[in-house]
Design a protein around this motif. Structure first.
Motif, PDB file in Angstrom:
ATOM      1  N   TRP A  55     -42.605  29.686 -35.646  1.00 45.47           N
ATOM      2  CA  TRP A  55     -43.975  29.990 -36.206  1.00 45.47           C
ATOM      3  C   TRP A  55     -45.168  29.772 -35.190  1.00 45.47           C
ATOM      4  O   TRP A  55     -46.318  30.234 -35.253  1.00 45.47           O
ATOM      5  CB  TRP A  55     -44.532  29.621 -37.650  1.00 45.47           C
ATOM      6  CG  TRP A  55     -44.228  28.052 -37.852  1.00 45.47           C
ATOM      7  CD1 TRP A  55     -43.496  27.537 -38.495  1.00 45.47           C
ATOM      8  CD2 TRP A  55     -45.412  26.982 -37.225  1.00 45.47           C
ATOM      9  NE1 TRP A  55     -44.040  26.208 -38.599  1.00 45.47           N
ATOM     10  CE2 TRP A  55     -45.046  26.081 -38.090  1.00 45.47           C
ATOM     11  CE3 TRP A  55     -46.566  27.340 -36.712  1.00 45.47           C
ATOM     12  CZ2 TRP A  55     -45.814  24.580 -37.703  1.00 45.47           C
ATOM     13  CZ3 TRP A  55     -47.201  25.872 -36.254  1.00 45.47           C
ATOM     14  CH2 TRP A  55     -46.856  24.925 -36.995  1.00 45.47           C
ATOM     15  N   TYR A  72     -46.257  30.412 -32.064  1.00 42.93           N
ATOM     16  CA  TYR A  72     -47.262  31.190 -31.461  1.00 42.93           C
ATOM     17  C   TYR A  72     -47.946  31.981 -32.141  1.00 42.93           C
ATOM     18  O   TYR A  72     -49.326  32.096 -31.933  1.00 42.93           O
ATOM     19  CB  TYR A  72     -46.247  32.175 -30.283  1.00 42.93           C
ATOM     20  CG  TYR A  72     -46.907  32.792 -29.285  1.00 42.93           C
ATOM     21  CD1 TYR A  72     -47.150  32.332 -27.912  1.00 42.93           C
ATOM     22  CD2 TYR A  72     -47.735  33.929 -29.498  1.00 42.93           C
ATOM     23  CE1 TYR A  72     -47.912  32.678 -26.934  1.00 42.93           C
ATOM     24  CE2 TYR A  72     -48.381  34.565 -28.450  1.00 42.93           C
ATOM     25  CZ  TYR A  72     -48.243  33.989 -27.074  1.00 42.93           C
ATOM     26  OH  TYR A  72     -49.278  34.540 -26.055  1.00 42.93           O
ATOM     27  N   THR A  73     -47.361  32.511 -33.323  1.00 46.18           N
ATOM     28  CA  THR A  73     -48.136  33.319 -34.238  1.00 46.18           C
ATOM     29  C   THR A  73     -49.376  32.507 -34.688  1.00 46.18           C
ATOM     30  O   THR A  73     -50.415  33.183 -34.799  1.00 46.18           O
ATOM     31  CB  THR A  73     -47.110  34.047 -35.156  1.00 46.18           C
ATOM     32  OG1 THR A  73     -46.308  34.720 -34.735  1.00 46.18           O
ATOM     33  CG2 THR A  73     -47.929  34.676 -36.265  1.00 46.18           C
ATOM     34  N   LEU A 118     -53.013  34.096 -34.377  1.00 43.99           N
ATOM     35  CA  LEU A 118     -53.797  34.620 -35.614  1.00 43.99           C
ATOM     36  C   LEU A 118     -54.633  33.690 -36.354  1.00 43.99           C
ATOM     37  O   LEU A 118     -55.532  33.867 -37.248  1.00 43.99           O
ATOM     38  CB  LEU A 118     -52.878  35.265 -36.255  1.00 43.99           C
ATOM     39  CG  LEU A 118     -51.867  36.333 -35.520  1.00 43.99           C
ATOM     40  CD1 LEU A 118     -50.906  36.877 -36.662  1.00 43.99           C
ATOM     41  CD2 LEU A 118     -52.737  37.329 -35.030  1.00 43.99           C
ATOM     42  N   HIS A 145     -52.961  32.437 -26.509  1.00 47.65           N
ATOM     43  CA  HIS A 145     -51.726  32.850 -27.248  1.00 47.65           C
ATOM     44  C   HIS A 145     -52.455  34.366 -27.620  1.00 47.65           C
ATOM     45  O   HIS A 145     -52.620  34.401 -28.794  1.00 47.65           O
ATOM     46  CB  HIS A 145     -51.564  31.993 -28.565  1.00 47.65           C
ATOM     47  CG  HIS A 145     -50.907  30.584 -28.285  1.00 47.65           C
ATOM     48  ND1 HIS A 145     -52.090  29.652 -27.638  1.00 47.65           N
ATOM     49  CD2 HIS A 145     -49.704  30.146 -28.191  1.00 47.65           C
ATOM     50  CE1 HIS A 145     -51.092  28.690 -27.513  1.00 47.65           C
ATOM     51  NE2 HIS A 145     -49.887  28.658 -27.688  1.00 47.65           N
ATOM     52  N   ILE A 173     -46.634  37.573 -29.975  1.00 46.49           N
ATOM     53  CA  ILE A 173     -47.000  37.298 -31.371  1.00 46.49           C
ATOM     54  C   ILE A 173     -46.050  38.101 -32.171  1.00 46.49           C
ATOM     55  O   ILE A 173     -45.431  37.265 -33.451  1.00 46.49           O
ATOM     56  CB  ILE A 173     -48.325  37.731 -31.556  1.00 46.49           C
ATOM     57  CG1 ILE A 173     -49.498  37.212 -30.841  1.00 46.49           C
ATOM     58  CG2 ILE A 173     -48.612  37.971 -33.052  1.00 46.49           C
ATOM     59  CD1 ILE A 173     -50.762  37.751 -30.704  1.00 46.49           C
ATOM     60  N   ALA A 174     -45.442  39.352 -31.986  1.00 41.63           N
ATOM     61  CA  ALA A 174     -44.469  40.023 -32.742  1.00 41.63           C
ATOM     62  C   ALA A 174     -43.109  39.211 -32.619  1.00 41.63           C
ATOM     63  O   ALA A 174     -42.602  39.167 -34.006  1.00 41.63           O
ATOM     64  CB  ALA A 174     -44.374  41.404 -32.164  1.00 41.63           C
ATOM     65  N   SER A 213     -42.443  35.804 -32.371  1.00 42.60           N
ATOM     66  CA  SER A 213     -42.690  34.837 -33.060  1.00 42.60           C
ATOM     67  C   SER A 213     -42.939  35.229 -34.582  1.00 42.60           C
ATOM     68  O   SER A 213     -42.371  34.407 -35.337  1.00 42.60           O
ATOM     69  CB  SER A 213     -44.049  34.011 -32.939  1.00 42.60           C
ATOM     70  OG  SER A 213     -44.376  33.025 -33.486  1.00 42.60           O
ATOM     71  N   THR A 214     -43.636  36.085 -34.899  1.00 39.64           N
ATOM     72  CA  THR A 214     -43.601  36.620 -36.334  1.00 39.64           C
ATOM     73  C   THR A 214     -42.202  36.797 -36.891  1.00 39.64           C
ATOM     74  O   THR A 214     -41.718  36.425 -38.120  1.00 39.64           O
ATOM     75  CB  THR A 214     -44.596  37.825 -36.756  1.00 39.64           C
ATOM     76  OG1 THR A 214     -45.670  37.204 -36.212  1.00 39.64           O
ATOM     77  CG2 THR A 214     -44.843  38.163 -37.974  1.00 39.64           C
ATOM     78  N   TRP A 268     -40.119  33.837 -37.346  1.00 35.58           N
ATOM     79  CA  TRP A 268     -40.562  33.194 -38.557  1.00 35.58           C
ATOM     80  C   TRP A 268     -39.998  33.569 -39.622  1.00 35.58           C
ATOM     81  O   TRP A 268     -39.541  32.975 -40.519  1.00 35.58           O
ATOM     82  CB  TRP A 268     -42.242  32.980 -38.345  1.00 35.58           C
ATOM     83  CG  TRP A 268     -42.861  32.258 -39.465  1.00 35.58           C
ATOM     84  CD1 TRP A 268     -42.259  31.483 -40.440  1.00 35.58           C
ATOM     85  CD2 TRP A 268     -44.400  32.162 -39.410  1.00 35.58           C
ATOM     86  NE1 TRP A 268     -43.605  30.581 -40.955  1.00 35.58           N
ATOM     87  CE2 TRP A 268     -44.752  30.994 -40.513  1.00 35.58           C
ATOM     88  CE3 TRP A 268     -45.430  32.567 -38.864  1.00 35.58           C
ATOM     89  CZ2 TRP A 268     -45.906  30.507 -40.818  1.00 35.58           C
ATOM     90  CZ3 TRP A 268     -46.722  32.316 -39.270  1.00 35.58           C
ATOM     91  CH2 TRP A 268     -46.825  31.288 -40.380  1.00 35.58           C
ATOM     92  N   ILE A 328     -49.728  37.558 -41.642  1.00 34.80           N
ATOM     93  CA  ILE A 328     -48.662  38.247 -41.215  1.00 34.80           C
ATOM     94  C   ILE A 328     -47.996  39.376 -42.202  1.00 34.80           C
ATOM     95  O   ILE A 328     -48.337  39.037 -43.508  1.00 34.80           O
ATOM     96  CB  ILE A 328     -47.741  37.355 -40.451  1.00 34.80           C
ATOM     97  CG1 ILE A 328     -47.243  36.445 -41.770  1.00 34.80           C
ATOM     98  CG2 ILE A 328     -48.277  36.513 -39.377  1.00 34.80           C
ATOM     99  CD1 ILE A 328     -45.968  35.638 -41.319  1.00 34.80           C
TER     100      ILE A 328
END
Length: 207
Positions: free
Chosen positions: A108, A110-111, A115, A122, A128-129, A131-132, A135, A177
């Motif tokens: 989690w 990086y996200t 965000l 970052h 982001i995608a 990492s999400t 996660w 997210i």
């Protein structure tokens, strides 16, 4: 008396705060970290060379790393309900604590920095995608485990694994997210929310 050094908003400090609430363990707290007293000092680095919170002082004994602190406090005060002494049940608690600290946290990070913290370092949409997605995949692992136990992470009883993963679950539930439907995880979150210590320190004081 136990001394806790670390700012209350920190997720890792909140592990220790929640555990102290569960154990009804008295302590004093000094707020260290970003926005409070700086950890980037020679005096603080003498306690923790990583310059990170939390740190505890128990008499002359100094300890850092939040999961290690939780294990120490449970063992020091004989809380075998939270950290069993038998090798196999203890290993399962520690397995899930270590999974939280390594696999789940790395998924989690990086996200969250992008965000929630809005870190200028970052901002890569692909990162982001990724990492999400990671996660959510890791939370699906937790979903599978909770479907097996029907209650807490390692079985019918609340343990230290639930403190570290309960805080991680709150972070996932609150993150901006898209999330898959994970009914066992949401039931787990509701179950934890019956505990005053989680409502105070895990849910940031929200009802």
């Amino acid at each position: 008396m136990l001394q806790l050094l670390g700012k209350s908003p920190s997720i890792n400090v909140r592990k220790v705060l929640w555990l102290c609430a569960e154990m009804e363990l008295p302590y004093t707290q000094q707020e260290w970290g970003t926005g409070f007293q700086s950890t980037d000092t020679a005096d603080f680095r003498a306690l923790n060379p990583n310059a990170m919170v939390p740190v505890i002082r128990d008499g002359d004994f100094v300890l850092w790393e939040s999961n290690a602190i939780c294990r120490y406090l449970a063992a020091q005060h004989g809380r075998t309900d939270l950290l069993p002494t038998a090798p196999q049940p203890r290993a399962l608690v520690e397995q899930w604590m270590d999974w939280q600290a390594t696999e789940l946290n790395n998924a989690w990070r990086y996200t969250f920095m992008a965000l929630v913290r809005h870190s200028p370092a970052h901002t890569d949409p692909a990162a982001i995608a990724a990492s999400t997605q990671s996660w959510n995949l890791h939370m699906q692992i937790l979903e599978g485990q909770l479907q097996k136990t029907g209650a807490y992470v390692t079985g019918a009883d609340f343990t230290l694994a639930d403190i570290v993963l309960g805080l991680a679950t709150h972070r996932w539930c609150m993150a901006p997210i898209e999330r898959p439907e994970l009914p066992a995880v949401h039931a787990y979150y509701d179950r934890l929310s019956l505990r005053p210590g989680f409502r105070l320190h895990g849910r940031n004081g929200t009802p």
